[in-house]
Scaffold this motif. Structure first.
Motif, mmCIF file in Angstrom:
data_model
loop_
_atom_site.group_PDB
_atom_site.id
_atom_site.type_symbol
_atom_site.label_atom_id
_atom_site.label_comp_id
_atom_site.label_asym_id
_atom_site.label_seq_id
_atom_site.Cartn_x
_atom_site.Cartn_y
_atom_site.Cartn_z
ATOM 1 N N ASP A 304 0.857 -1.186 0.000
ATOM 2 C CA ASP A 304 0.000 0.000 0.000
ATOM 3 C C ASP A 304 0.891 1.233 0.000
ATOM 4 O O ASP A 304 1.767 1.362 0.866
ATOM 5 C CB ASP A 304 -0.859 0.023 1.273
ATOM 6 C CG ASP A 304 -2.055 -0.889 1.126
ATOM 7 O OD1 ASP A 304 -2.437 -1.160 -0.028
ATOM 8 O OD2 ASP A 304 -2.579 -1.339 2.169
ATOM 9 N N VAL A 305 0.679 2.126 -0.933
ATOM 10 C CA VAL A 305 1.430 3.386 -0.917
ATOM 11 C C VAL A 305 0.423 4.532 -0.912
ATOM 12 O O VAL A 305 -0.671 4.386 -1.473
ATOM 13 C CB VAL A 305 2.369 3.529 -2.141
ATOM 14 C CG1 VAL A 305 3.507 2.547 -2.066
ATOM 15 C CG2 VAL A 305 1.616 3.388 -3.459
ATOM 16 N N PRO A 306 0.775 5.666 -0.282
ATOM 17 C CA PRO A 306 -0.191 6.774 -0.223
ATOM 18 C C PRO A 306 -0.597 7.234 -1.622
ATOM 19 O O PRO A 306 -1.767 7.517 -1.874
ATOM 20 C CB PRO A 306 0.555 7.876 0.534
ATOM 21 C CG PRO A 306 1.750 7.239 1.155
ATOM 22 C CD PRO A 306 2.021 5.959 0.430
ATOM 23 N N GLY A 307 0.389 7.351 -2.542
ATOM 24 C CA GLY A 307 0.070 7.790 -3.909
ATOM 25 C C GLY A 307 -0.591 9.155 -3.960
ATOM 26 O O GLY A 307 -1.437 9.422 -4.803
ATOM 27 N N VAL A 308 -0.178 10.035 -3.037
ATOM 28 C CA VAL A 308 -0.815 11.351 -2.940
ATOM 29 C C VAL A 308 0.096 12.408 -3.550
ATOM 30 O O VAL A 308 1.307 12.388 -3.342
ATOM 31 C CB VAL A 308 -1.083 11.698 -1.450
ATOM 32 C CG1 VAL A 308 -1.611 13.121 -1.296
ATOM 33 C CG2 VAL A 308 -2.059 10.700 -0.863
ATOM 34 N N ARG A 309 -0.508 13.350 -4.273
ATOM 35 C CA ARG A 309 0.283 14.455 -4.814
ATOM 36 C C ARG A 309 0.520 15.477 -3.708
ATOM 37 O O ARG A 309 -0.420 15.874 -3.014
ATOM 38 C CB ARG A 309 -0.458 15.108 -5.973
ATOM 39 C CG ARG A 309 0.403 16.157 -6.586
ATOM 40 C CD ARG A 309 -0.184 16.812 -7.798
ATOM 41 N NE ARG A 309 0.851 17.655 -8.367
ATOM 42 C CZ ARG A 309 0.624 18.748 -9.044
ATOM 43 N NH1 ARG A 309 -0.587 19.121 -9.296
ATOM 44 N NH2 ARG A 309 1.634 19.450 -9.507
ATOM 45 N N VAL A 310 1.792 15.895 -3.526
ATOM 46 C CA VAL A 310 2.125 16.848 -2.467
ATOM 47 C C VAL A 310 2.738 18.075 -3.128
ATOM 48 O O VAL A 310 3.658 17.954 -3.951
ATOM 49 C CB VAL A 310 3.154 16.238 -1.482
ATOM 50 C CG1 VAL A 310 3.460 17.205 -0.364
ATOM 51 C CG2 VAL A 310 2.648 14.911 -0.939
ATOM 52 N N ALA A 311 2.232 19.257 -2.760
ATOM 53 C CA ALA A 311 2.769 20.496 -3.348
ATOM 54 C C ALA A 311 4.180 20.743 -2.831
ATOM 55 O O ALA A 311 4.493 20.431 -1.673
ATOM 56 C CB ALA A 311 1.869 21.663 -2.985
ATOM 57 N N ASP A 312 5.041 21.300 -3.683
ATOM 58 C CA ASP A 312 6.397 21.648 -3.255
ATOM 59 C C ASP A 312 6.336 22.746 -2.194
ATOM 60 O O ASP A 312 5.382 23.534 -2.167
ATOM 61 C CB ASP A 312 7.211 22.166 -4.453
ATOM 62 C CG ASP A 312 7.507 21.048 -5.441
ATOM 63 O OD1 ASP A 312 7.520 19.881 -5.018
ATOM 64 O OD2 ASP A 312 7.717 21.349 -6.624
ATOM 65 N N PRO A 313 7.370 22.821 -1.311
ATOM 66 C CA PRO A 313 7.383 23.912 -0.331
ATOM 67 C C PRO A 313 7.339 25.266 -1.049
ATOM 68 O O PRO A 313 7.899 25.410 -2.141
ATOM 69 C CB PRO A 313 8.731 23.741 0.388
ATOM 70 C CG PRO A 313 9.222 22.379 0.032
ATOM 71 C CD PRO A 313 8.551 21.959 -1.227
ATOM 72 N N LYS A 314 6.694 26.249 -0.411
ATOM 73 C CA LYS A 314 6.519 27.560 -1.064
ATOM 74 C C LYS A 314 7.850 28.172 -1.485
ATOM 75 O O LYS A 314 7.960 28.790 -2.545
ATOM 76 C CB LYS A 314 5.797 28.509 -0.095
ATOM 77 C CG LYS A 314 4.297 28.365 -0.093
ATOM 78 C CD LYS A 314 3.627 29.687 0.291
ATOM 79 C CE LYS A 314 2.119 29.608 0.136
ATOM 80 N NZ LYS A 314 1.497 28.575 0.961
ATOM 81 N N ALA A 315 8.870 28.001 -0.640
ATOM 82 C CA ALA A 315 10.155 28.655 -0.928
ATOM 83 C C ALA A 315 10.898 27.998 -2.095
ATOM 84 O O ALA A 315 11.839 28.575 -2.639
ATOM 85 C CB ALA A 315 11.037 28.597 0.326
ATOM 86 N N CYS A 316 10.482 26.810 -2.474
ATOM 87 C CA CYS A 316 11.268 26.022 -3.436
ATOM 88 C C CYS A 316 11.004 26.486 -4.873
ATOM 89 O O CYS A 316 9.866 26.557 -5.313
ATOM 90 C CB CYS A 316 10.893 24.553 -3.271
ATOM 91 S SG CYS A 316 11.665 23.510 -4.494
ATOM 92 N N GLN A 317 12.069 26.776 -5.599
ATOM 93 C CA GLN A 317 11.920 27.194 -6.999
ATOM 94 C C GLN A 317 12.580 26.199 -7.949
ATOM 95 O O GLN A 317 13.053 26.562 -9.022
ATOM 96 C CB GLN A 317 12.504 28.601 -7.182
ATOM 97 C CG GLN A 317 11.663 29.674 -6.497
ATOM 98 C CD GLN A 317 12.177 31.067 -6.787
ATOM 99 O OE1 GLN A 317 12.999 31.588 -6.044
ATOM 100 N NE2 GLN A 317 11.710 31.659 -7.865
ATOM 101 N N CYS A 318 12.624 24.931 -7.507
ATOM 102 C CA CYS A 318 13.254 23.905 -8.348
ATOM 103 C C CYS A 318 12.604 23.834 -9.730
ATOM 104 O O CYS A 318 13.285 23.589 -10.720
ATOM 105 C CB CYS A 318 13.166 22.535 -7.677
ATOM 106 S SG CYS A 318 14.264 22.348 -6.272
ATOM 107 N N GLY A 319 11.279 24.030 -9.778
ATOM 108 C CA GLY A 319 10.589 23.963 -11.068
ATOM 109 C C GLY A 319 11.161 24.966 -12.053
ATOM 110 O O GLY A 319 11.440 24.640 -13.206
ATOM 111 N N GLU A 320 11.370 26.200 -11.587
ATOM 112 C CA GLU A 320 11.922 27.238 -12.469
ATOM 113 C C GLU A 320 13.357 26.914 -12.857
ATOM 114 O O GLU A 320 13.786 27.172 -13.972
ATOM 115 C CB GLU A 320 11.865 28.609 -11.788
ATOM 116 C CG GLU A 320 10.498 29.242 -11.813
ATOM 117 C CD GLU A 320 9.828 29.150 -10.462
ATOM 118 O OE1 GLU A 320 9.859 28.045 -9.862
ATOM 119 O OE2 GLU A 320 9.275 30.151 -10.002
#
Ligand code: SF4
Length: 371
Positions: A304-320
């Motif tokens: 069993d895995v949670p399989g839940v989407r978790v938002a990145d921390p607000k300070a994190c700009q890894c996406g950019e």
């Protein structure tokens, strides 16, 4: 070191830098993306960036396999690692990738049996040595590492190792590149193509970049002269008004790729309809899971895995950073709240991450003059 020193020769490097200078038009800005985190690391380790004119800008792409793992997938890994009787195995980089509450290293400190391995075969050996335990391997990486996972699963099947399974997070390189090219906030003039991935997939999968988006691509090796030579080739294409896929890394990359590796991958994996990328969101057909023929070795189906989407921390700009929109030092927490010792985002964890490369090689700001 034979066959390495030649590719780090300073005289040849300066000659290539001179060639680059002769190819650029003053007043024009060139933005080239190196897709692979291995290139980012080499660029800063060897100071390739310092040999370029200021109007040739290198931006960093999404090709670091650790950096693109979202928090929800780390949470899934931690949930499995905490289950009684499980030995959870992963590459060293993955130990410190933050989940929403804990990373795998913290789970280990709290009593979970988490072990670092250097290859999936190490994990399979642990499974054979511990037949009364469930051994799970956390598989990550692009097409470069997927074949070794596939071969290990085939061996597990052949040797009837029933206590071994794989939490598959393998991803493919073409869908995120297409997503980047469709992004309105990013203007790129060309790509330094990912040499490691191309070793497996060949040069042809990158043809769409030249055909559909009219951008040059040069697949490059990982030594400083490889990268400089690739930049010469890209600028040469731009100067001639060409957009083609060229292969600078012919000593390793065959145009058709590694057919045997592709065959094994096709047998063991299937494309997921969607896969979430750290900072990039869900991208269709960009992730791999185990095919139905290997379903019994799939940790996602065994546990069993949670399989839940978790938002990145607000300070994190890894996406950019992963999209090349900002440089690592432009992230507000770079080098202060986020360091390799205490990372907030994935780009600071992996040795292939752009933030770790900037931090480790002292790139805290860009101070080059524009021509
Ligand atoms: S400095 Fe840290 S939080 Fe900011 S982009 Fe880099 S890894 Fe992500």
């Amino acid at each position: 070191m034979k066959f390495v020193d030649e590719f780090r020769n300073p005289t040849l490097g300066r000659a290539l830098a001179g060639e680059i200078l002769s190819l650029v038009e003053p007043g024009r800005h060139y933005k080239l993306m190196e897709v692979c985190g291995g290139h980012t690391h080499a660029i800063y380790k060897y100071g390739v960036d310092d040999l370029l004119p200021a109007n040739v800008e290198l931006v960093h792409g999404p090709g670091c396999p650790v950096c693109v793992i979202p928090m929800g997938r780390v949470d899934d890994a931690v949930a499995i690692a905490r289950q009684p009787g499980v030995i959870f195995t992963c590459f060293g980089d993955m130990l410190r990738v933050p989940g929403s509450d804990h990373c795998l290293l913290e789970a280990k400190a709290a009593g979970a049996d988490v072990r670092m391995v250097y290859s999936p075969l190490d994990a399979l050996r642990i499974a054979k040595d511990n037949p009364d335990r469930e051994v799970v391997f956390l598989a990550i990486g692009f097409e470069t590492t997927a074949p070794s996972t596939a071969l290990t699963l085939k061996r597990a099947r052949a040797e009837m190792v029933h206590n071994f399974s794989c939490l598959c997070n393998h991803v493919t390189i073409v869908p995120p590149l297409r997503a980047l090219l469709e992004s309105p906030d990013l203007r790129l003039d060309g790509f330094i193509g990912p040499g490691h991935v191309a070793t497996i997939v060949g040069a042809r999968p990158f043809q769409f970049i030249a055909d559909d988006y009219a951008k040059p691509v040069v697949i490059a090796g990982f030594e400083p002269l490889d990268i400089l030579a690739a930049i010469v080739m890209i600028l040469g294409q731009i100067g001639d008004g060409r957009s083609e896929v060229e292969n600078q890394y012919r000593r390793v990359v065959p145009d058709e790729g590694n057919l045997r590796a592709l065959e094994v991958m096709a047998e063991v994996f299937t494309l997921r309809p969607h896969f979430e990328w750290r900072g990039l969101g869900f991208i269709s057909h960009s992730g791999l899971r185990l095919s139905d023929a290997y379903a019994d070795l799939d940790a996602e189906r065994r546990f069993d895995v949670p399989g839940v989407r978790v938002a990145d921390p607000k300070a994190c700009q890894c996406g950019e950073v992963l999209k090349g929109v900002i440089k690592p030092w432009e992230c507000k927490v770079f080098g202060s709240a986020c360091t390799p010792e205490r990372p907030i985002g994935t780009c600071m964890v992996s040795s292939e991450g752009a933030c770790a490369a900037y931090y480790n090689y002292g790139r805290f700001a860009r101070e080059r003059e524009v021509l």
